[in-house]
Design a protein around this motif. Structure first.
Motif, PDB file in Angstrom:
ATOM      1  N   ASN A   1      30.983   0.560 101.001  1.00  0.00           N
ATOM      2  CA  ASN A   1      31.300   1.296 102.215  1.00  0.00           C
ATOM      3  C   ASN A   1      31.339   0.340 103.400  1.00  0.00           C
ATOM      4  O   ASN A   1      30.383   0.216 104.138  1.00  0.00           O
ATOM      5  CB  ASN A   1      30.237   2.382 102.431  1.00  0.00           C
ATOM      6  CG  ASN A   1      30.608   3.282 103.578  1.00  0.00           C
ATOM      7  OD1 ASN A   1      31.505   2.976 104.362  1.00  0.00           O
ATOM      8  ND2 ASN A   1      29.908   4.384 103.696  1.00  0.00           N
TER       9      ASN A   1
ATOM     10  N   ARG B   1      40.584   1.127 104.871  1.00  0.00           N
ATOM     11  CA  ARG B   1      39.144   1.171 104.707  1.00  0.00           C
ATOM     12  C   ARG B   1      38.452   0.095 105.532  1.00  0.00           C
ATOM     13  O   ARG B   1      37.557   0.375 106.331  1.00  0.00           O
ATOM     14  CB  ARG B   1      38.828   0.971 103.226  1.00  0.00           C
ATOM     15  CG  ARG B   1      37.412   1.184 102.877  1.00  0.00           C
ATOM     16  CD  ARG B   1      37.058   2.610 103.230  1.00  0.00           C
ATOM     17  NE  ARG B   1      35.628   2.793 103.233  1.00  0.00           N
ATOM     18  CZ  ARG B   1      34.933   3.057 102.140  1.00  0.00           C
ATOM     19  NH1 ARG B   1      35.545   3.171 100.991  1.00  0.00           N
ATOM     20  NH2 ARG B   1      33.647   3.199 102.210  1.00  0.00           N
TER      21      ARG B   1
ATOM     22  N   SER C   1      37.185   6.556 106.018  1.00  0.00           N
ATOM     23  CA  SER C   1      36.342   6.800 104.858  1.00  0.00           C
ATOM     24  C   SER C   1      37.220   7.040 103.634  1.00  0.00           C
ATOM     25  O   SER C   1      38.401   7.355 103.761  1.00  0.00           O
ATOM     26  CB  SER C   1      35.459   8.013 105.091  1.00  0.00           C
ATOM     27  OG  SER C   1      36.261   9.179 105.098  1.00  0.00           O
ATOM     28  N   THR C   2      36.615   6.910 102.453  1.00  0.00           N
ATOM     29  CA  THR C   2      37.369   7.150 101.217  1.00  0.00           C
ATOM     30  C   THR C   2      37.979   8.562 101.181  1.00  0.00           C
ATOM     31  O   THR C   2      39.166   8.699 100.871  1.00  0.00           O
ATOM     32  CB  THR C   2      36.482   6.897  99.985  1.00  0.00           C
ATOM     33  OG1 THR C   2      35.960   5.581 100.083  1.00  0.00           O
ATOM     34  CG2 THR C   2      37.267   7.018  98.701  1.00  0.00           C
ATOM     35  N   PRO C   3      37.213   9.620 101.522  1.00  0.00           N
ATOM     36  CA  PRO C   3      37.838  10.957 101.519  1.00  0.00           C
ATOM     37  C   PRO C   3      39.003  11.063 102.498  1.00  0.00           C
ATOM     38  O   PRO C   3      40.007  11.715 102.199  1.00  0.00           O
ATOM     39  CB  PRO C   3      36.695  11.888 101.946  1.00  0.00           C
ATOM     40  CG  PRO C   3      35.448  11.126 101.698  1.00  0.00           C
ATOM     41  CD  PRO C   3      35.776   9.686 101.814  1.00  0.00           C
ATOM     42  N   GLU C   4      38.885  10.414 103.654  1.00  0.00           N
ATOM     43  CA  GLU C   4      39.978  10.458 104.641  1.00  0.00           C
ATOM     44  C   GLU C   4      41.238   9.801 104.074  1.00  0.00           C
ATOM     45  O   GLU C   4      42.345  10.331 104.208  1.00  0.00           O
ATOM     46  CB  GLU C   4      39.566   9.739 105.929  1.00  0.00           C
ATOM     47  CG  GLU C   4      38.729  10.589 106.853  1.00  0.00           C
ATOM     48  CD  GLU C   4      38.161   9.787 108.027  1.00  0.00           C
ATOM     49  OE1 GLU C   4      37.948  10.389 109.073  1.00  0.00           O
ATOM     50  OE2 GLU C   4      37.925   8.568 107.887  1.00  0.00           O
TER      51      GLU C   4
ATOM     52  N   ALA D   1      41.939   9.320 100.923  1.00  0.00           N
ATOM     53  CA  ALA D   1      42.404  10.124  99.794  1.00  0.00           C
ATOM     54  C   ALA D   1      43.226  11.308 100.283  1.00  0.00           C
ATOM     55  O   ALA D   1      44.302  11.593  99.757  1.00  0.00           O
ATOM     56  CB  ALA D   1      41.215  10.601  98.962  1.00  0.00           C
ATOM     57  N   SER D   2      42.761  11.968 101.317  1.00  0.00           N
ATOM     58  CA  SER D   2      43.497  13.144 101.781  1.00  0.00           C
ATOM     59  C   SER D   2      44.800  12.737 102.470  1.00  0.00           C
ATOM     60  O   SER D   2      45.802  13.429 102.362  1.00  0.00           O
ATOM     61  CB  SER D   2      42.618  14.012 102.690  1.00  0.00           C
ATOM     62  OG  SER D   2      42.795  13.674 104.035  1.00  0.00           O
TER      63      SER D   2
ATOM     64  N   GLU E   1      39.976  12.086  95.351  1.00  0.00           N
ATOM     65  CA  GLU E   1      39.070  11.096  95.899  1.00  0.00           C
ATOM     66  C   GLU E   1      38.661  10.063  94.851  1.00  0.00           C
ATOM     67  O   GLU E   1      38.549   8.873  95.148  1.00  0.00           O
ATOM     68  CB  GLU E   1      37.835  11.824  96.428  1.00  0.00           C
ATOM     69  CG  GLU E   1      37.271  11.192  97.669  1.00  0.00           C
ATOM     70  CD  GLU E   1      36.087  11.997  98.165  1.00  0.00           C
ATOM     71  OE1 GLU E   1      36.303  13.180  98.471  1.00  0.00           O
ATOM     72  OE2 GLU E   1      34.979  11.451  98.223  1.00  0.00           O
TER      73      GLU E   1
ATOM     74  N   ALA F   1      38.903   6.090  95.150  1.00  0.00           N
ATOM     75  CA  ALA F   1      37.676   5.306  95.062  1.00  0.00           C
ATOM     76  C   ALA F   1      37.822   4.240  93.968  1.00  0.00           C
ATOM     77  O   ALA F   1      37.464   3.079  94.163  1.00  0.00           O
ATOM     78  CB  ALA F   1      36.491   6.212  94.759  1.00  0.00           C
TER      79      ALA F   1
ATOM     80  N   ASP G   1      49.109  15.006 104.894  1.00  0.00           N
ATOM     81  CA  ASP G   1      47.834  15.692 104.778  1.00  0.00           C
ATOM     82  C   ASP G   1      47.975  17.217 104.820  1.00  0.00           C
ATOM     83  O   ASP G   1      47.303  17.927 104.100  1.00  0.00           O
ATOM     84  CB  ASP G   1      47.028  15.186 105.984  1.00  0.00           C
ATOM     85  CG  ASP G   1      45.625  15.743 106.047  1.00  0.00           C
ATOM     86  OD1 ASP G   1      44.987  15.448 107.034  1.00  0.00           O
ATOM     87  OD2 ASP G   1      45.196  16.470 105.145  1.00  0.00           O
TER      88      ASP G   1
END
Lengths: 125, 401
Positions: free
Chosen positions: B37, B115, B121-124, B126-127, B133, B137, B185
């Motif tokens: 992270n 990143r 963030s990873t979820p952001e 991914a979306s 996700e 990741a 998105d």
């Protein structure tokens, strides 16, 4: 860091593997000698060898404790491993730059693989 | 940075700390690989470093004074401060060139940049890319492992490589911008922060290569596109087409900046796709009303762009310009003649253009069917509802679309 530069090409193609008495062969050998000179004089070469064609390869495996040998390479592919260098480089950029100077890069492909090293306890470093 | 500022309450200390943290990050990451992270890692390291710094500088000027210092004009800054800025800039560039290293897949490059450089963030991420996700990741883990094991360097490339490597970086920056601008998105049409970040990175790279016309072209393109953002959606989030936008809402300051960057680019007399797109955008921005748009120039520019990159999307955009200059009949005929790739059939804008042209030719039923197809292919919710509305609208009079 040590990198293996694996030299692949279609060994049946005259461009990759010219006949031994042709001017193209002399040119190719000249190119490899120049590469060896340049990389060698800078202390980059840890090892480097050319390989015979895969028609004289023997593939070995052990099945139930028994050694089994087969004639030929382990896999039939369009492009074969024809030689390699192990070079000492600062980083991947340097390894890529050397790979691009290998004569066969023009007719085949060079796979750049970082060499895995282990410490005294056998742990990857 | 915003994270840190709220944590520390002191912008200047936060900036110094972030700089320290990035410095540490680059050292550690090129040795041990990027942590799981990076954003949180930087914040943690930065906070620790900031505390060190504040302890060290007990006699440091008051907060207000520190803030005033940040507002000093460039010319008034001390040599130390300028040097400090150069260091921060170089570190960020090293981070960008590392993340956009050509030994990484294109997908990995953009994910890493989002990143590690933009701090998403990873979820952001991914979306933004409509990916599970776990997939994203996994992609990041793999990329970080390659960086560590293969010795991918975090450095500004040598002069011989710089131009080629920079064009890779441009691609990633532009993708990042488009992701922010179009945000597939679905929930949020425009992610201003992503666009701002892309522009910031674009400038950073353009200033490194003071002689790369396309670098300035890219900055100009992003600024001239982003300038129209305030007029691009209604309050309810629905799309407003260019022709219907309230042009007073456009960000004139950003348009001026974009024009300046474009002029700077054109001084090199080395045209490229980014500059051409920026010029098209500049022509749109220059028109006080939709009717005042110089479509003839725009059509010429698209033609020039097509000559450089014959892609379906460019061809489609060119046809829009053709319809404005030569009329919908000519554009539709060219569409029908089918010198466009078949892959376009899966692409919503193709069906939207087809529908628009059919509507203008008074072929309403066919137009509605095409809008319906476009709606079913659209990526974001506002686009979908916009097209859906068109498909069911009773009156498709030209000029309303």
């Amino acid at each position: 860091m040590k990198y293996a530069l694996l030299i692949y090409g279609d060994e049946t193609s005259p461009a990759v593997s010219p006949p031994q008495d042709s001017p193209e062969f002399a040119e190719l050998i000249g190119g490899y000698m120049a590469f060896g000179e340049e990389a060698g004089s800078q202390g980059k070469i840890v090892a480097g060898e050319a390989l015979h064609d895969t028609d004289v390869a023997t593939t070995v495996t052990v099945v139930d404790g028994e050694t089994v040998t087969t004639d030929g390479p382990f896999a039939e592919t369009k492009e074969q491993l024809g030689g390699f260098y192990i070079l000492e480089c600062a980083d991947l950029d340097e390894a890529i730059a050397w790979a691009a100077k290998i004569p066969t890069a023009k007719t085949g492909r060079i796979e750049v693989r970082p060499v895995q090293s282990y410490d005294d306890e056998g742990q990857p470093t | 940075m915003a994270n840190l500022v709220s944590a520390l309450g002191d912008l200047s200390a936060a900036e110094d700390a972030a700089q320290d943290a990035v410095e540490t990050a680059l050292e550690t990451w090129s040795r041990d690989g990027i942590p799981d992270n990076p954003g949180a890692w930087i914040t943690t390291v930065a906070r620790r470093k900031a505390i060190d710094r504040i302890r060290r500088d007990k006699n440091r000027a008051e907060k207000s004074e520190a803030l005033a210092r940040l507002n000093l004009r460039h010319a008034e800054r001390s040599d130390d401060e300028l040097e400090e800025e150069t260091i921060v800039r170089d570190e960020q560039l090293r981070l960008i060139y590392g993340c956009c290293h050509p030994s990484l897949s294109a997908e990995a490059q953009i994910a890493l940049t989002l990143r590690a450089v933009a701090g998403l963030s990873t979820p952001e991420i991914a979306s933004a890319f409509l990916l599970p996700e776990a997939t994203l990741a996994q992609r990041l883990v793999r990329a970080k492992r390659k960086i560590r094991d293969a010795g991918v360097p975090f450095k500004i490339p040598d002069d011989a490589e710089l131009l080629a490597r920079t064009s890779e970086v441009h691609k990633v920056i532009y993708l990042l911008f488009n992701e922010g601008y179009a945000a597939s998105d679905g929930d949020e049409l425009i992610r201003t922060d992503l666009c701002d970040e892309a522009i910031r990175l674009g400038k950073l790279v353009a200033n490194l290569l003071t002689d790369d016309a396309e670098a300035f072209g890219l900055v100009a393109l992003m600024q001239l596109t982003h300038a129209r953002r305030p007029a691009r959606t209604n309050l309810d989030g629905s799309l407003v087409l260019l022709a219907d936008q309230d042009r007073d809402l456009w960000d004139q300051e950003l348009i001026d900046e974009g024009n300046e960057a474009l002029e700077q680019a054109m001084r090199f007399a080395k045209p490229g796709p980014f500059q051409i797109q920026a010029a098209i955008s500049a022509l749109h921005c220059a028109a006080r009303t939709a009717d005042a748009t110089d479509w003839e120039q725009i059509e010429l520019l698209y033609r020039r762009w097509l000559a450089m990159a014959r892609t379906p999307v460019v061809a489609l955009n060119h046809l829009v310009a053709v319809s404005m200059v030569e009329g919908p009949k000519e554009a539709f005929d060219r569409l029908e003649r089918g010198d466009l790739p078949e892959t376009l059939a899966a692409y919503a804008p193709y069906w939207a253009l087809r529908a628009d042209l059919l509507a203008k030719l008074d072929r309403d039923e066919e137009a509605k069917a095409a809008y319906q197809t476009a709606a079913s292919l659209a990526g974001s919710a506002p686009e979908q509802s916009f097209l859906q509305q068109k498909a069911t609208q009773s009156d498709l009079t030209p000029g309303t679309n």
